[in-house]
Each structure stands twice: as structure tokens, then as C-alpha cells.
Motif scaffolding. Structure first.
Motif, short mmCIF file in Angstrom:
data_model
loop_
_atom_site.label_atom_id
_atom_site.label_comp_id
_atom_site.label_asym_id
_atom_site.label_seq_id
_atom_site.Cartn_x
_atom_site.Cartn_y
_atom_site.Cartn_z
N ASP A 11 0.86 -1.19 0.00
CA ASP A 11 0.00 0.00 0.00
C ASP A 11 0.89 1.23 0.00
OD1 ASP A 11 -1.77 2.09 0.39
OD2 ASP A 11 -2.20 1.58 2.48
N ALA A 12 0.98 1.90 -1.16
CA ALA A 12 1.76 3.13 -1.29
C ALA A 12 0.83 4.32 -1.52
CB ALA A 12 2.76 2.99 -2.44
N VAL A 13 -0.40 4.23 -1.01
CA VAL A 13 -1.39 5.31 -1.19
C VAL A 13 -1.49 6.15 0.08
CG1 VAL A 13 -3.80 5.86 -1.68
CG2 VAL A 13 -2.65 4.01 -2.91
N GLY A 14 -2.01 5.54 1.16
CA GLY A 14 -2.07 6.25 2.42
C GLY A 14 -3.40 6.88 2.73
N LEU A 15 -3.38 7.86 3.60
CA LEU A 15 -4.58 8.34 4.27
C LEU A 15 -5.50 9.20 3.41
CD1 LEU A 15 -4.12 11.60 5.12
CD2 LEU A 15 -2.61 10.55 6.78
N GLU A 16 -5.09 9.55 2.18
CA GLU A 16 -5.97 10.33 1.31
C GLU A 16 -6.29 9.54 0.04
OE1 GLU A 16 -5.64 14.80 1.25
OE2 GLU A 16 -3.57 14.31 1.82
N ALA A 17 -6.78 8.32 0.21
CA ALA A 17 -7.09 7.46 -0.92
C ALA A 17 -8.15 8.10 -1.82
CB ALA A 17 -7.58 6.10 -0.44
N HIS A 18 -7.97 7.92 -3.15
CA HIS A 18 -8.92 8.42 -4.13
C HIS A 18 -9.91 7.32 -4.51
CE1 HIS A 18 -6.74 12.19 -4.89
NE2 HIS A 18 -5.63 11.48 -4.82
N GLY A 19 -10.94 7.71 -5.22
CA GLY A 19 -11.87 6.73 -5.77
C GLY A 19 -13.27 6.84 -5.21
N PHE A 20 -14.25 6.61 -6.07
CA PHE A 20 -15.65 6.70 -5.68
C PHE A 20 -16.11 5.31 -5.24
CE2 PHE A 20 -20.28 7.08 -6.37
CZ PHE A 20 -20.52 8.23 -5.63
N PHE A 21 -15.70 4.94 -4.03
CA PHE A 21 -16.10 3.66 -3.43
C PHE A 21 -16.89 3.95 -2.16
CE2 PHE A 21 -11.88 3.25 -5.41
CZ PHE A 21 -12.17 2.34 -6.41
N VAL A 22 -17.78 3.06 -1.82
CA VAL A 22 -18.67 3.32 -0.70
C VAL A 22 -17.88 3.62 0.57
CG1 VAL A 22 -20.42 2.32 0.83
CG2 VAL A 22 -20.57 1.97 -1.64
N ASP A 23 -16.90 2.77 0.89
CA ASP A 23 -16.14 2.98 2.13
C ASP A 23 -15.35 4.28 2.07
OD1 ASP A 23 -14.44 1.85 0.18
OD2 ASP A 23 -13.05 1.17 1.72
N ASN A 24 -14.84 4.62 0.87
CA ASN A 24 -14.05 5.84 0.74
C ASN A 24 -14.93 7.09 0.89
OD1 ASN A 24 -11.33 6.52 0.44
ND2 ASN A 24 -11.63 7.20 -1.65
N VAL A 25 -16.13 7.03 0.34
CA VAL A 25 -17.06 8.15 0.48
C VAL A 25 -17.43 8.35 1.95
CG1 VAL A 25 -19.38 8.98 -0.07
CG2 VAL A 25 -17.97 7.95 -1.86
N VAL A 26 -17.70 7.24 2.65
CA VAL A 26 -18.03 7.34 4.07
C VAL A 26 -16.86 7.95 4.84
CG1 VAL A 26 -18.52 6.01 6.16
CG2 VAL A 26 -19.69 5.46 4.01
N ASP A 27 -15.62 7.53 4.51
CA ASP A 27 -14.45 8.10 5.18
C ASP A 27 -14.34 9.59 4.94
OD1 ASP A 27 -13.65 5.71 6.27
OD2 ASP A 27 -12.23 5.23 4.67
N GLN A 28 -14.61 10.03 3.71
CA GLN A 28 -14.53 11.45 3.39
C GLN A 28 -15.58 12.25 4.16
OE1 GLN A 28 -13.90 12.62 -0.78
NE2 GLN A 28 -13.58 10.47 -1.27
N ILE A 29 -16.76 11.71 4.27
CA ILE A 29 -17.82 12.38 5.03
C ILE A 29 -17.43 12.50 6.49
CG2 ILE A 29 -20.21 12.20 5.83
CD1 ILE A 29 -20.85 10.85 3.12
N LYS A 30 -16.91 11.41 7.06
CA LYS A 30 -16.50 11.43 8.46
C LYS A 30 -15.39 12.45 8.69
CE LYS A 30 -17.82 6.85 10.13
NZ LYS A 30 -17.35 5.63 10.79
N ALA A 31 -14.44 12.50 7.77
CA ALA A 31 -13.33 13.46 7.92
C ALA A 31 -13.84 14.90 7.85
CB ALA A 31 -12.28 13.21 6.85
N SER A 32 -14.78 15.14 6.96
CA SER A 32 -15.31 16.50 6.81
C SER A 32 -16.10 16.94 8.04
CB SER A 32 -16.20 16.59 5.57
OG SER A 32 -17.39 15.84 5.74
N MET A 33 -16.63 15.96 8.79
CA MET A 33 -17.42 16.26 9.99
C MET A 33 -16.61 16.08 11.27
SD MET A 33 -20.98 14.37 8.85
CE MET A 33 -21.88 14.93 10.31
N PHE A 34 -15.28 15.88 11.11
CA PHE A 34 -14.39 15.68 12.25
C PHE A 34 -14.77 14.46 13.08
CE2 PHE A 34 -14.39 20.23 11.26
CZ PHE A 34 -13.04 20.42 10.98
N LEU A 35 -15.33 13.45 12.39
CA LEU A 35 -15.67 12.19 13.04
C LEU A 35 -14.67 11.10 12.70
CD1 LEU A 35 -19.53 12.20 12.42
CD2 LEU A 35 -18.33 12.81 14.53
#
Length: 395
Positions: free
Chosen positions: A260-284
């Protein structure tokens, strides 16, 4: 002197700041001749890494000429050196085991409580990478103070241009250690998530360590083409389902090792990734961890997981059950740069490793803010930006 300073999210500026001074007999001061913007620097640019303060000088990939030395430095004025991004004393328990990125003395005492609270033990000291890692001034500057200069910097022989050796400071040893942590055996199939600088060096290193096949995964066409030049097969995750493609390519078994050479700002329109982005934007939440989840699910039973990618906080939806049931092994950590520099320098001098292919842009230090924005916004075209004080032009 002039130096690139952080002032907030997406706000970096070249400021006039005080020149560095010798603070310890083991210090030296170098005049920077080349420095680079790392993918990890973009985590600071996006303000994903905590404890940044306005005015912090950025940069952890740099080299230059020694211009001043402390009484206990082993360097000499005029020597050209590449500086490891990890700051290590060379004499503590961990340094004795060549675990330089775990050095107990690289972090100032007044910075150790932060890491102790977040991670259970203090982190190592790093150049230009927040007060969590010591608050050290970085190398995107005209001059830098180098603590423990008798341990870290490696002297570069005359006649070798900066650009061939600059990446010894971080990304080349990081890619090499990533492949080493994957415990590659002859005949192995290795999958690498992310074809940024570290991922591309991991691809190159995996082949040098005996991998029969390397499968590179990304969505930037130019980066995938660079991986192909080393002989890698590729998957564009925007065009193919990565797991399904890997199963077809490996006969349903999965790769022997995954990186894994990607890290904490993974790209891509995947369900888990979208949920992670929402949580990050809400400081959750903090990190977007799609790539490491996918790597674990795709890896064959009994396989190895290497994670050179940067992660900063707590994660959820981690496939711990799959990790345990499949009997996987995970190795990770900041790179023990000092351990790898001599061997990799020899490999460069012998022509076994190429580094210059990665450089897409050369810019004056004064244009560093433009370089950050370019790298952040155009990662297909911009693979590596090298900054040179006094260069006077961009290319």
C-alpha cells in the motif's frame, strides 16, 4: 534566508526568515542545492496532519553543501551531502538495531508528550513535518540546520549530479524498504497500490528483489505508463474492478505480497471511501483507508502486506477478520533511511537503479507555492517537483 512556510490549509508561502544556527556540537548547516516536494507534504498542505503551526518551514527531501560544522560533526565544509528525512542519534536502543526512524533521542523532550498521547510512545524526529515529529525546520529553504550530522547525512562523491541522488533522502529508501517488508521471494507476484513516487520505486525495487510479476494499481494514465516501463502489469481502477482483475490475473489465488503506497488520502468513488470522506469532513474520522482494506482483501492466504503509506489517526471498517483468518503478515513504519542509504548510493553509481525518470518539473524555490498547487491538482502530469534555490526558471 528564504524558506517555504506553512500558513494554513492550501496556504504555503516563501518567506524571509532567520538563518539557522549551530545549536549543538553535533550539528552542521548546509546550503540547500536541491529539494523536492513529497507526496507526504501534500498531507500537510491539506492539513491532515495535526500540530502544524503558522510559519513552520516545510520539506524533508533535500541535499546540499556543508557550510558550517559543530565541533563534534564528522562532516567537512564543502562536502556535498544528502540528508535523511529521519533524525536519529545513532546510539540509542533503536539506533543500535538500525531502527533509525524509531530513535529515542531524535525528538526534543518538549515534543514527546504529543506522540506519547496519540500513539503510546513518541514518534521519531522528522524534518519539516509538524510538531508531532519535533517541529524541526525543513529543507525547502536556502539553509538548514542538521542535528546529529555525524550520523545522518551521506557524503556524495564528486561528479554525480544532485538529481541522481536527491531521492536517497526519502522516497527511494522508502520504496526499497516497502519491497523488503513484502519479503519477496523468487517467482512472487506483487501488487502495488499507488503509482506515485514511492509506489514507482517499490515497483522497481520489487523486480530487483526477484519478483516475477508486479501489478501496479492507479487511475492516472501517465503514472501507470511509468510503471509499465519497469515491466509492471497495470490496473486502472477507474476502468476495472481491482479485486476482480487481480483474481483473474492470479488464477483466483491473489498476489503473494501487496504494498500500500497510497495512504490516508485514498482516491476513488467507493462506498467505504465516500463514508471516510464524510467522516473526515465532519471531524468524526481522520484517514481514508480504502487502499489498505482492498490490499488485505486481495492478498492471498498466508501472504504478506507491506504498508509504507502514511496514516495518521484511528480507522474503522478495518478488515481484521480477513487479516486473521487469511494468516497475513503486516510490516510498516517510517523508513530507516540511514540504514539503506549506502547500499542504494552504490546501486545508483553502478547504474542498477534509475531515479531521474521521476522528475517532471524543476522550479526555483520562490515558485514553491505554485509547485505545491500543481502537484496537488495535477497528479497525472506532475510526478515530482524538484526545487532549486536560485534556479531562476521553471521547467
Amino acid at each position: 534566508m528564504r524558506a517555504l512556510a506553512w500558513h494554513g490549509k492550501h496556504d504555503v508561502r516563501v518567506d524571509t526568515v532567520d538563518d539557522p544556527e549551530i545549536l549543538n556540537p553535533r550539528d552542521c548547516i548546509i546550503k540547500v542545492t536541491a529539494t523536492a516536494i513529497c507526496g507526504s507534504d501534500l498531507h500537510l498542505y491539506d492539513h491532515y496532519i495535526p500540530t502544524m503551526q503558522a510559519g513552520d518551514i516545510l520539506g524533508h527531501e533535500f541535499m546540499g553543501e556543508v557550510v558550517e560544522v559543530g565541533s563534534k560533526s564528522t562532516l567537512k565544509k564543502g562536502e556535498r551531502v544528502v540528508v535523511p528525512f529521519t533524525i536519529a542519534c545513532g546510539s540509542c536502543y533503536h539506533c543500535g538495531k538500525h531502527q533509525y526512524s524509531a530513535c529515542d533521542n531524535g525528538l526534543p523532550a518538549d515534543n514527546q508528550d504529543i506522540g506519547q498521547e496519540m500513539y503510546g510512545q513518541p514518534m521519531a524526529g522528522l524534518f519539516g513535518y509538524s510538531h508531532l515529529t519535533g517541529g524541526y525546520a525543513g529543507g525547502q529553504a536556502e539553509y538548514v540546520r542538521i542535528p546529529f550530522s555525524d550520523v545522518g547525512p551521506i557524503v556524495i562523491p564528486d561528479g554525480i549530479e544532485d538529481e541522481k541522488v536527491l531521492f536517497l533522502s526519502d522516497i527511494l529508501p522508502t520504496g526499497w524498504m516497502a519491497a523488503e517488508n513484502a519479503q519477496i521471494e523468487p517467482g512472487d507476484t506483487v501488487a502495488v497500490w499507488g503509482c506515485g513516487p514511492v509506489g514507482l520505486f517499490a515497483v522497481q525495487s520489487a523486480f530487483l528483489m526477484g519478483a516475477e510479476r508486479v501489478i501496479a494499481i492507479d487511475h492516472f494514465p501517465h503514472r501507470l505508463e511509468l510503471a509499465k516501463k519497469f515491466g509492471a502489469e497495470t490496473i486502472n481502477f477507474e476502468e476495472s474492478a481491482t479485486y476482480d482483475a487481480l483474481m483473474v490475473m492470479t488464477g483466483g489465488i491473489g498476489p503473494d505480497a501487496v504494498i500500500d503506497a497510497v495512504g490516508l488520502e485514498a482516491h476513488g468513488f467507493f462506498v467505504d471511501n465516500v463514508v471516510d470522506q464524510i467522516k473526515a469532513s465532519m471531524f468524526l474520522g481522520t484517514d481514508r483507508t480504502h487502499s489498505i482494506r482492498q490490499a488485505i482483501i486481495a492478498c492471498r492466504k498466508g501472504g504478506r502486506v507491506s504498508m509504507p503509506a502514511v496514516y495518521g489517526g484511528f480507522v474503522d471498517k478495518f478488515p481484521l477478520g480477513a487479516f486473521m483468518e487469511k494468516g497475513l503478515t503486516l510490516k510498516t513504519g517510517q523508513t530507516h533511511v540511514q540504514h539503506y542509504m549506502p547500499g542504494l548510493l552504490n546501486a545508483i553509481m553502478e547504474g542498477k537503479i534509475d531515479t531521474t525518470f521521476l522528475i517532471s518539473h524543476r522550479m526555483d524555490l520562490e515558485e514553491a507555492p505554485k509547485g505545491y498547487k500543481m502537484f496537488h491538482d495535477n497528479q497525472n502530469e506532475v510526478t515530482k517537483v524538484v526545487l532549486k534555490p536560485g534556479l531562476g526558471f521553471a521547467a
